[in-house]
Design an enzyme around this catalytic site. Structure first.
Site, PDB file in Angstrom:
ATOM      1  CG  HIS A 227       3.860   9.520 -10.001  1.00  0.00           C
ATOM      2  ND1 HIS A 227       3.726   8.785  -8.850  1.00  0.00           N
ATOM      3  CD2 HIS A 227       5.132   9.351 -10.417  1.00  0.00           C
ATOM      4  CE1 HIS A 227       4.869   8.196  -8.569  1.00  0.00           C
ATOM      5  NE2 HIS A 227       5.742   8.522  -9.513  1.00  0.00           N
TER       6      HIS A 227
HETATM    7  C1  T46 Z   1       8.689   7.277  -9.176  1.00  0.00           C
HETATM    8  C2  T46 Z   1       8.373   5.883  -8.777  1.00  0.00           C
HETATM    9  C3  T46 Z   1       9.095   4.863  -9.600  1.00  0.00           C
HETATM   10  C4  T46 Z   1      10.128  11.511  -0.477  1.00  0.00           C
HETATM   11  O1  T46 Z   1       9.930  12.188   0.525  1.00  0.00           O
HETATM   12  N1  T46 Z   1      11.360  11.505  -1.072  1.00  0.00           N
HETATM   13  C5  T46 Z   1      11.622  10.782  -2.176  1.00  0.00           C
HETATM   14  O2  T46 Z   1      12.757  10.790  -2.686  1.00  0.00           O
HETATM   15  C6  T46 Z   1      10.571  10.011  -2.767  1.00  0.00           C
HETATM   16  C7  T46 Z   1      10.806   9.210  -4.021  1.00  0.00           C
HETATM   17  C8  T46 Z   1       9.338  10.018  -2.168  1.00  0.00           C
HETATM   18  N2  T46 Z   1       9.133  10.737  -1.056  1.00  0.00           N
HETATM   19  C9  T46 Z   1       7.818  10.690  -0.390  1.00  0.00           C
HETATM   20  C10 T46 Z   1       6.671  11.252  -1.206  1.00  0.00           C
HETATM   21  C11 T46 Z   1       5.496  10.464  -0.696  1.00  0.00           C
HETATM   22  O3  T46 Z   1       4.964  11.061   0.460  1.00  0.00           O
HETATM   23  O4  T46 Z   1       7.494   9.316  -0.191  1.00  0.00           O
HETATM   24  C12 T46 Z   1       6.105   9.116  -0.293  1.00  0.00           C
HETATM   25  C13 T46 Z   1       5.793   8.016  -1.280  1.00  0.00           C
HETATM   26  O5  T46 Z   1       6.076   8.466  -2.595  1.00  0.00           O
HETATM   27  P1  T46 Z   1       5.170   8.063  -3.845  1.00  0.00           P
HETATM   28  O6  T46 Z   1       3.784   7.862  -3.429  1.00  0.00           O
HETATM   29  O7  T46 Z   1       5.428   9.058  -4.940  1.00  0.00           O
HETATM   30  O8  T46 Z   1       5.811   6.639  -4.221  1.00  0.00           O
HETATM   31  P2  T46 Z   1       5.619   5.807  -5.548  1.00  0.00           P
HETATM   32  O9  T46 Z   1       6.125   4.455  -5.279  1.00  0.00           O
HETATM   33  O10 T46 Z   1       4.225   5.911  -6.069  1.00  0.00           O
HETATM   34  O11 T46 Z   1       6.573   6.536  -6.630  1.00  0.00           O
HETATM   35  C14 T46 Z   1       7.972   6.513  -6.482  1.00  0.00           C
HETATM   36  C15 T46 Z   1       8.572   7.910  -6.742  1.00  0.00           C
HETATM   37  O12 T46 Z   1       7.913   8.878  -5.925  1.00  0.00           O
HETATM   38  C16 T46 Z   1       8.452   8.338  -8.188  1.00  0.00           C
HETATM   39  O13 T46 Z   1       9.303   9.426  -8.411  1.00  0.00           O
HETATM   40  O14 T46 Z   1       8.999   7.542 -10.322  1.00  0.00           O
HETATM   41  O15 T46 Z   1       8.568   5.607  -7.401  1.00  0.00           O
END
Ligand code: T46
Length: 316
Positions: A227
């Site tokens: 993303h």
């Molecule tokens: C990024 C990369 C490097 C929250 O509720 N609060 C938060 O602060 C974050 C970061 C995530 N979430 C929830 C949203 C999703 O349901 O945690 C779950 C996993 O997030 P995501 O699938 O977006 O995780 P990554 O590892 O793909 O991405 C993360 C960050 O979301 C993103 O901002 O830049 O790490």
């Protein structure tokens, strides 16, 4: 991931790989054209001190690629490197892992001083791979004996690394990656009690920190991210382990660049809409992120085409 000696069970996979002519790096890197021939070849080369062949395997010991030191010359302390990775695992970190491990073997175990390799000019993927990892191309510095061996072949681009080059971090000597700044996080070392690293919002990074999150307990080989953010600014760093970060600023319909984070004092500031993917190269590696704003799903672009459209629209 690890490298190990070639085993009998690798031969079928290896045969398929070595039959893909476009993948071979060195002009003389052709391997026998039958499984039996290959077996014979590797049995013989196990007895030959001037050749070292390793399989690059995953955590389940499945063969993913071949990395070799050839023409090992212990008088001149140099060797030629060649690497082939199965296309079905390209962009998963195997090539870089295999390179680093075989370079460690060359310099630390064999005590060599120089490792050279070349790629065909018409293999842009391989050329890009070595350039993006910060290796310099050589023109005149190739030892004459090596150059002559390939008849001054002008279709090749040569690279080299020397024993004391910081080859694992050579790419970190760059200042930017995909329009994102690579920063040195201030670090205070001690003699026998580790190191302490720190940064302060707006002083050391170009935004105030409203949120910190970290990603842990990830198995080796897992990928996250996929993303971009519209407005969020972030500092990413890996205080423990090894994580590959793929960044893409969306220019020219997609422009991926990779960097391996394995140094707690290196941080990547992403302060533009840049597509990111993270690949865990070692299990239990930790990614820490300091972010400029609270979490809001509205800021995410989770579809690559939407991301390309978005960067196009904000660029105009
Ligand atoms: C990024 C990369 C490097 C929250 O509720 N609060 C938060 O602060 C974050 C970061 C995530 N979430 C929830 C949203 C999703 O349901 O945690 C779950 C996993 O997030 P995501 O699938 O977006 O995780 P990554 O590892 O793909 O991405 C993360 C960050 O979301 C993103 O901002 O830049 O790490």
């Amino acid at each position: 991931m690890r490298i190990r000696s070639i085993e009998k069970k690798d031969l079928n996979e290896m045969f398929n790989l070595c039959s893909m002519p476009e993948l071979s790096c060195l002009p003389d890197c052709s391997y026998p054209t039958s499984v039996e021939g290959l077996q014979h070849f590797f049995e013989n080369s196990a007895l030959d001190d001037s050749e070292k062949h390793f399989a690059i395997v995953n955590a389940d010991d499945e063969f993913k690629g071949l990395v070799c030191l050839r023409h090992i010359n212990s008088k001149e302390n140099r060797a030629l490197l060649s690497i082939i990775v199965n296309p079905n695992v390209w962009s998963k970190g195997y090539a870089w892992f295999g390179m680093v491990e075989v370079l460690k073997y060359a310099f630390n175990t064999l005590n060599l001083e120089q490792v050279y390799w070349c790629v065909k000019k018409d293999n842009p993927r391989a050329v890009r791979f070595f350039r993006k990892h910060g290796f310099n191309t050589l023109d005149k510095d190739i030892p004459k004996s090596i150059f002559e061996q390939w008849n001054n072949n002008h279709d090749l681009i040569w690279f080299a690394v020397l024993k004391n080059d910081d080859y694992e971090n050579i790419a970190l000597s760059r200042k930017t990656i995909s329009d994102c700044n690579i920063i040195k996080i201030k670090t205070v070392p001690t003699i026998e009690a580790g190191a302490l690293s720190f940064f302060e919002g707006t002083k050391d990074i170009p935004f105030d920190i409203k949120r910190v999150y970290f990603i842990s307990q990830v198995p080796e080989g897992a990928r996250r991210g996929f993303h971009a953010h519209k407005n969020l600014k972030q500092l990413l760093f890996c205080p423990y382990g090894k994580i590959q970060l793929v960044l893409d600023n969306g220019e020219n319909g997609g422009n991926r660049e990779e960097i391996t984070l394995n140094d707690p004092s290196i941080g990547i500031v992403i302060d533009k809409p840049v597509w990111r993917e993270m690949l865990w190269l070692e299990k239990n590696s930790v990614l820490v992120v300091a972010a400029s704003d609270f979490y809001t799903e509205d800021d995410y672009l989770r579809n690559y085409d939407d991301f390309l459209k978005y960067v196009d629209s904000v660029r105009q």
